[in-house]
Motif scaffolding. Structure first.
Motif, PDB file in Angstrom:
ATOM      1  N   LEU A 125       0.856  -1.182   0.000  1.00  0.00           N
ATOM      2  CA  LEU A 125       0.000   0.000   0.000  1.00  0.00           C
ATOM      3  C   LEU A 125       0.891   1.231   0.000  1.00  0.00           C
ATOM      4  O   LEU A 125       1.897   1.277   0.700  1.00  0.00           O
ATOM      5  CB  LEU A 125      -0.886  -0.001   1.251  1.00  0.00           C
ATOM      6  CG  LEU A 125      -1.809   1.195   1.480  1.00  0.00           C
ATOM      7  CD1 LEU A 125      -2.965   1.180   0.482  1.00  0.00           C
ATOM      8  CD2 LEU A 125      -2.354   1.182   2.911  1.00  0.00           C
ATOM      9  N   CYS A 126       0.511   2.236  -0.791  1.00  0.00           N
ATOM     10  CA  CYS A 126       1.241   3.502  -0.797  1.00  0.00           C
ATOM     11  C   CYS A 126       0.229   4.613  -1.070  1.00  0.00           C
ATOM     12  O   CYS A 126      -0.331   4.689  -2.159  1.00  0.00           O
ATOM     13  CB  CYS A 126       2.346   3.490  -1.851  1.00  0.00           C
ATOM     14  SG  CYS A 126       3.362   4.996  -1.845  1.00  0.00           S
ATOM     15  N   GLU A 127       0.005   5.468  -0.084  1.00  0.00           N
ATOM     16  CA  GLU A 127      -1.045   6.479  -0.195  1.00  0.00           C
ATOM     17  C   GLU A 127      -0.482   7.893  -0.130  1.00  0.00           C
ATOM     18  O   GLU A 127       0.191   8.266   0.825  1.00  0.00           O
ATOM     19  CB  GLU A 127      -2.059   6.299   0.934  1.00  0.00           C
ATOM     20  CG  GLU A 127      -2.787   4.964   0.910  1.00  0.00           C
ATOM     21  CD  GLU A 127      -3.737   4.809   2.066  1.00  0.00           C
ATOM     22  OE1 GLU A 127      -4.955   4.900   1.838  1.00  0.00           O
ATOM     23  OE2 GLU A 127      -3.265   4.597   3.206  1.00  0.00           O
ATOM     24  N   CYS A 128      -0.770   8.656  -1.164  1.00  0.00           N
ATOM     25  CA  CYS A 128      -0.490  10.093  -1.179  1.00  0.00           C
ATOM     26  C   CYS A 128       0.956  10.404  -0.780  1.00  0.00           C
ATOM     27  O   CYS A 128       1.209  11.279   0.056  1.00  0.00           O
ATOM     28  CB  CYS A 128      -1.460  10.815  -0.248  1.00  0.00           C
ATOM     29  SG  CYS A 128      -1.815  12.525  -0.716  1.00  0.00           S
ATOM     30  N   ALA A 129       1.909   9.682  -1.365  1.00  0.00           N
ATOM     31  CA  ALA A 129       3.292   9.814  -0.902  1.00  0.00           C
ATOM     32  C   ALA A 129       4.332   9.877  -2.006  1.00  0.00           C
ATOM     33  O   ALA A 129       5.437  10.359  -1.762  1.00  0.00           O
ATOM     34  CB  ALA A 129       3.632   8.649   0.026  1.00  0.00           C
ATOM     35  N   THR A 130       4.033   9.396  -3.205  1.00  0.00           N
ATOM     36  CA  THR A 130       5.112   9.254  -4.194  1.00  0.00           C
ATOM     37  C   THR A 130       5.734  10.595  -4.586  1.00  0.00           C
ATOM     38  O   THR A 130       6.892  10.636  -4.988  1.00  0.00           O
ATOM     39  CB  THR A 130       4.632   8.531  -5.468  1.00  0.00           C
ATOM     40  OG1 THR A 130       3.705   9.350  -6.180  1.00  0.00           O
ATOM     41  CG2 THR A 130       3.987   7.197  -5.138  1.00  0.00           C
ATOM     42  N   SER A 131       4.976  11.694  -4.465  1.00  0.00           N
ATOM     43  CA  SER A 131       5.535  12.998  -4.810  1.00  0.00           C
ATOM     44  C   SER A 131       6.642  13.418  -3.854  1.00  0.00           C
ATOM     45  O   SER A 131       7.446  14.294  -4.176  1.00  0.00           O
ATOM     46  CB  SER A 131       4.429  14.064  -4.805  1.00  0.00           C
ATOM     47  OG  SER A 131       3.461  13.792  -5.791  1.00  0.00           O
ATOM     48  N   LEU A 132       6.679  12.794  -2.677  1.00  0.00           N
ATOM     49  CA  LEU A 132       7.706  13.113  -1.687  1.00  0.00           C
ATOM     50  C   LEU A 132       8.969  12.279  -1.855  1.00  0.00           C
ATOM     51  O   LEU A 132       9.984  12.559  -1.225  1.00  0.00           O
ATOM     52  CB  LEU A 132       7.147  12.901  -0.279  1.00  0.00           C
ATOM     53  CG  LEU A 132       5.964  13.791   0.121  1.00  0.00           C
ATOM     54  CD1 LEU A 132       5.406  13.340   1.464  1.00  0.00           C
ATOM     55  CD2 LEU A 132       6.380  15.251   0.191  1.00  0.00           C
TER      56      LEU A 132
END
Length: 267
Positions: A125-132
């Motif tokens: 799971l990966c939520e609202c984070a890849t931009s960081l």
């Protein structure tokens, strides 16, 4: 809704950690600090075929809200990984409170260089984070590496197509929320494929952004936000313009929130 905050303070808050510490933001976001809250998380989790004996990796788990909910719901083992020691400390405290500290492990780590062996997890799971992430593609390749063949990643994130922020959104708050770092949903499809994953589903959850904007508008329009911060003041007008611009971008499809289910090939 409690926890007054001025519109000028909200527009100029220094970093996401400061923002997420505000009680009013926790209430607006419903505990899970991303658009759509746990409703989006639950919808994605259903697609991961989780069960007792399974093992999930929550990449950039933050305060552990999603990791704890999934462990509680599916009775599977969950490993939450995040770069923030402070966020992990809060997650551990909540895990102990819920008596889930045996089911949920919390590890400080970098999404681009995770400490796990290949094929360690049945789901991710990966939520609202890849931009960081320092390198979005490298981090997705790491997820693919640690997934077992046939395992699935549930990923959700802000999407943003324009090359620059419109004037009303050119604020520290918008930049801190990673809006200008987002890419289009078609770019996410390409990145997932390049990482070695097959996209099985892509769902437009952008109504979660307009819903959140509506809550903020209602809050700031229905009660004094703080002493000395008039509803007619410059900061309040700037916030109103930013919220109106956000809704228009969502309507035009330039700003959104999407959820993806991607599978690691079985062979």
């Amino acid at each position: 809704m409690s926890g007054a905050v001025s519109s000028s303070a909200l527009l100029n808050i220094g970093c996401c950690t400061d923002l997420y510490q505000l009680p009013i933001v926790r209430q607006l976001m419903g505990g899970a600090l991303h658009p759509g809250g746990l409703a989006v998380t639950r919808a994605m989790a259903k697609r991961l075929s989780l069960s007792k004996g399974g093992r999930l990796l929550d990449v950039a788990c933050g305060y552990g809200t999603s990791a704890l909910m999934i462990a509680q719901t599916y009775k599977c083992a969950v490993v939450g990984m995040d770069a923030s020691a402070a966020a992990l400390d809060q997650a551990r405290e909540e895990a102990r409170r819920l008596r889930l500290d045996q089911a949920v492990s919390l590890v400080q780590g970098d999404a681009g260089a995770s400490p796990f062996a290949p094929s360690s997890f049945t789901g991710a799971l990966c939520e609202c984070a890849t931009s960081l992430f320092d390198d979005r593609l490298a981090s997705l390749k790491e997820v693919a590496r640690v997934l077992e063949p046939g395992g699935r990643l549930a990923l959700s994130d802000v999407t943003f197509r324009p090359s620059a922020l419109p004037g009303p959104l050119d604020t520290p708050l918008a930049r801190m929320l990673c809006i200008p770092l987002g890419v289009g949903p078609e770019d996410f499809r390409h990145l997932l494929k390049e990482a070695g994953l097959e996209v099985e589903d892509a769902t437009d959850c952008s109504e979660a952004i307009t819903g959140l904007v509506g809550k903020v508008q209602q809050l700031f329009g229905s009660q004094p936000v703080s002493s000395g911060d008039s509803a007619q003041g410059p900061a309040a007008r700037e916030l109103t313009a930013a919220l109106d611009c956000t809704k228009q971008l969502v309507l035009e499809g330039d700003l959104g929130y999407w959820a993806f289910i991607a599978r690691k090939p079985a062979c």
